[in-house]
Design an enzyme around this catalytic site. Sequence first.
Site, PDB file in Angstrom:
ATOM      1  CG  ASP A 173     -11.092   7.123   7.421  1.00 54.88           C
ATOM      2  OD1 ASP A 173     -11.967   7.924   7.854  1.00 54.88           O
ATOM      3  OD2 ASP A 173     -11.393   6.039   6.915  1.00 54.88           O
TER       4      ASP A 173
ATOM      5  CE1 TYR B  96      -4.144  -1.867   0.969  1.00 59.59           C
ATOM      6  CE2 TYR B  96      -2.574  -3.203   2.207  1.00 59.59           C
ATOM      7  CZ  TYR B  96      -3.827  -3.025   1.648  1.00 59.59           C
ATOM      8  OH  TYR B  96      -4.769  -4.022   1.788  1.00 59.59           O
TER       9      TYR B  96
END
Length: 206
Positions: free
Chosen positions: A56, A42
């Site tokens: 997030d 990632y």
Amino acid sequence: SRRQRQMCIRDRLDPMATGVLPVFVGQATRAVEFAENGEKEYIAGLRLGLVTNTQDTSGETLETHPVTVDRAVLEAVLPRFIGPIAQIPPMYSAISQNGVRLYKLARQGIEVERESRRVTISSLELIGCDEENGEYTISVECSAGTYIRSLVADIGEKLGCGAVMTALRRTKANGFPIGGCITLDELAQLAQEGKIEEKIIPVEQA
């Protein structure tokens, strides 16, 4: 059969995620179990000084903190997360507990105790820096089942200022690199032209 009709997308990505997603179709769905536990890669963005309920930037802000650490301090703490680590799955995840998805409980404002899980971070590097705004980019190679949002949150906790994920792109999954992918728009075009078969990879490759 029903199993053959399903487009077997087992991975449950974070809502803001983009990147590689292997899709198994037809008889090939039987091979999913051999591929779903492979390593992932990632690229993720993180912002220091913030804590949210989703880990997030899409979530509700719970805490804000002044950021006193710099790039050098962040780079120094990253090696502590390399190797086998214990990770507590986030409440906003598709994991089931007592038959209920955690994210459904989270949406009701309910938080339950979760057991930590062992995951492995093979590589963790800082590859981008906006030190003035406390925003950084990291690359991660990890085992299946790793939550990058939780990794970012744990890094922020270790630094003492909190951190949230701002972006997530999966660049490799189960050995399939992003360079060999097609977009959904390209897939739709191939479907209209009757050329999807040209892009289907033999199941033996998985």
